[in-house]
Design a protein around this motif. Structure first.
Motif, PDB file in Angstrom:
ATOM      1  N   UNK A 236       0.978  -1.331  -0.092  1.00  0.00           N
ATOM      2  CA  UNK A 236      -0.002   0.021   0.036  1.00  0.00           C
ATOM      3  C   UNK A 236       0.793   1.266  -0.030  1.00  0.00           C
ATOM      4  N   UNK A 237       0.738   2.081  -1.106  1.00  0.00           N
ATOM      5  CA  UNK A 237       1.674   3.243  -1.182  1.00  0.00           C
ATOM      6  C   UNK A 237       0.628   4.449  -0.799  1.00  0.00           C
TER       7      UNK A 237
ATOM      8  N   UNK B 160       0.411  -7.186   4.046  1.00  0.00           N
ATOM      9  CA  UNK B 160       0.195  -6.066   3.454  1.00  0.00           C
ATOM     10  C   UNK B 160       0.960  -5.106   4.135  1.00  0.00           C
ATOM     11  N   UNK B 161       1.891  -4.521   3.207  1.00  0.00           N
ATOM     12  CA  UNK B 161       3.090  -3.583   3.610  1.00  0.00           C
ATOM     13  C   UNK B 161       2.934  -2.339   3.080  1.00  0.00           C
TER      14      UNK B 161
ATOM     15  N   UNK C 290      12.152  -1.548   6.610  1.00  0.00           N
ATOM     16  CA  UNK C 290      13.218  -0.973   5.562  1.00  0.00           C
ATOM     17  C   UNK C 290      12.956   0.762   5.405  1.00  0.00           C
ATOM     18  N   UNK C 291      14.160   1.337   5.441  1.00  0.00           N
ATOM     19  CA  UNK C 291      14.359   2.614   5.126  1.00  0.00           C
ATOM     20  C   UNK C 291      14.817   2.622   3.677  1.00  0.00           C
TER      21      UNK C 291
ATOM     22  N   UNK D 297      14.813  16.637   5.456  1.00  0.00           N
ATOM     23  CA  UNK D 297      14.977  15.857   4.190  1.00  0.00           C
ATOM     24  C   UNK D 297      13.626  14.812   4.071  1.00  0.00           C
ATOM     25  N   UNK D 298      13.195  14.512   3.002  1.00  0.00           N
ATOM     26  CA  UNK D 298      12.229  13.440   2.822  1.00  0.00           C
ATOM     27  C   UNK D 298      12.987  12.228   2.916  1.00  0.00           C
ATOM     28  N   UNK D 299      12.012  11.372   3.351  1.00  0.00           N
ATOM     29  CA  UNK D 299      12.488   9.669   3.421  1.00  0.00           C
ATOM     30  C   UNK D 299      11.047   9.083   3.035  1.00  0.00           C
ATOM     31  N   UNK D 300      11.360   7.744   2.348  1.00  0.00           N
ATOM     32  CA  UNK D 300      10.419   6.749   2.332  1.00  0.00           C
ATOM     33  C   UNK D 300      10.642   5.353   2.867  1.00  0.00           C
ATOM     34  N   UNK D 301       9.910   4.969   3.486  1.00  0.00           N
ATOM     35  CA  UNK D 301      10.192   3.542   4.262  1.00  0.00           C
ATOM     36  C   UNK D 301       9.110   2.602   4.219  1.00  0.00           C
ATOM     37  N   UNK D 302       9.292   1.370   4.526  1.00  0.00           N
ATOM     38  CA  UNK D 302       8.323   0.324   4.515  1.00  0.00           C
ATOM     39  C   UNK D 302       8.031  -0.039   5.660  1.00  0.00           C
ATOM     40  N   UNK D 303       6.599  -0.428   5.981  1.00  0.00           N
ATOM     41  CA  UNK D 303       6.455  -0.896   7.545  1.00  0.00           C
ATOM     42  C   UNK D 303       5.505  -2.004   7.649  1.00  0.00           C
TER      43      UNK D 303
END
Length: 332
Positions: free
Chosen positions: A41-42, A95-96, A126-127, A256-262
């Protein structure tokens, strides 16, 4: 056969059947994860930072796990809509969530009635990447550098309009910091993500945008957009000639922007271990690094425990800024 023998035989058969049933149940419950496709899920619409980097991560993870991973966009409420929906999803690793600084740190600070606390209700798998925000204009814009834009904004308070991926996202925070340190007044137009504000900028509906430079890089490479500066002190390999605000002497504690998975808290440890091991392999791979660099992102492996510390640090920074700017409606 006596009745006693019959009773004993029946008891033995019952025990045997129970053992077989238990073994079958145990075997079923311990099927190797993953045994079916995973949904990713983004938390933002297609085309933005989370979507671009999340899809790369999904593709590389599917190779390591040998399982299809299907990205599904669920944008809205600065990334909190998707995060909230995850709370009611089964805690089974199928579901991530891919979310950003905006959804996992800033939304709980700036929005009312957010039901989750990131480090309490989620576990970071994950970062994925990070990237500085950029201040970007159309290629034909009269503003050739950031000082041009600042000068125009000072001469015409609240006339210049700019977009971010939503009220309370990193780009919005960075615009507030820029406004404070330079003394300019500019008109904020919140959108749902880079996939929406980039067409608006190209169409001439905005003077500039402030958001992750990853989202605008393709149009910049095509000669349709120009980034005047990167917010903060981090350079981008994809935009080597673009100065940072630090280069220009414009100070500020930019985010700073970051994206991660949870995954949601309560997901079985064995599932989390599988996902984190796969994610580490992906992020340390040359293929992933190459693909992320092409988007303009910064690739680095950050262990889950360190990621959790970063989230807490970003939250404290955001809360201080939000209180100063009257944006703090959520976490205290």
């Amino acid at each position: 056969m006596t009745q006693l023998h019959k009773n004993i035989l029946a008891a033995v058969i019952l025990v045997h059947a129970t053992v077989l049933s238990s073994v079958a149940t145990l075997s079923w419950s311990q099927d190797k994860y993953p045994s079916r496709p995973i949904e990713m899920v983004v938390a933002f619409p297609p085309g933005g930072f989370a979507d671009v980097t999340g899809r790369i991560f999904a593709e590389e993870m599917s190779k390591v796990l040998n399982t299809p991973i299907a990205p599904i966009n669920k944008g809205g409420a600065t990334g909190s809509l998707a995060a909230t929906s995850m709370l009611s999803a089964p805690k089974d690793g199928y579901s991530i969530l891919v979310n950003t600084l905006g959804g996992m740190v800033l939304a709980p600070v700036t929005l009312k009635d957010i039901k989750y606390d990131t480090n309490r209700d989620f576990y970071p798998v994950a970062f994925i990447t990070s990237a500085p925000d950029g201040l970007t204009v159309r290629a034909e814009s009269p503003y050739k550098n950031l000082n041009d834009l600042i000068t125009a904004a000072k001469k015409n308070p609240n006339k210049l309009s700019y977009a971010t991926a939503g009220t309370g996202v990193g780009g919005h925070f960075n615009s507030l910091i820029l406004s404070e340190v330079t003394g300019i007044k500019i008109k904020h137009v919140p959108y749902k993500g880079g996939g929406e504000y980039i067409p608006a900028l190209l169409g001439g509906h905005l003077d500039f945008v402030i958001g992750t430079a990853i989202a605008t890089l393709p149009q910049e490479s095509a000669g349709k957009l120009r980034t005047l500066a990167l917010m903060g002190g981090n350079k981008m390999k994809g935009l080597p000639a673009v100065p940072t605000t630090a280069d220009l002497g414009i100070k500020g504690n930019y985010l700073d922007s970051w994206a991660g998975a949870f995954v949601t808290a309560g997901t079985p440890k064995s599932v989390i271990d599988t996902l984190t091991a796969a994610a580490e392999k992906v992020i340390k791979s040359k293929e992933f690094a190459t693909r992320i660099e092409k988007t303009g992102g910064i690739f680095q492996y950050i262990a889950p425990a360190e990621f959790r510390k970063m989230i807490e640090r970003d939250k404290n920074t955001a809360l201080e800024i939000a209180k100063n700017e009257g944006l703090a409606q959520g976490a205290k």
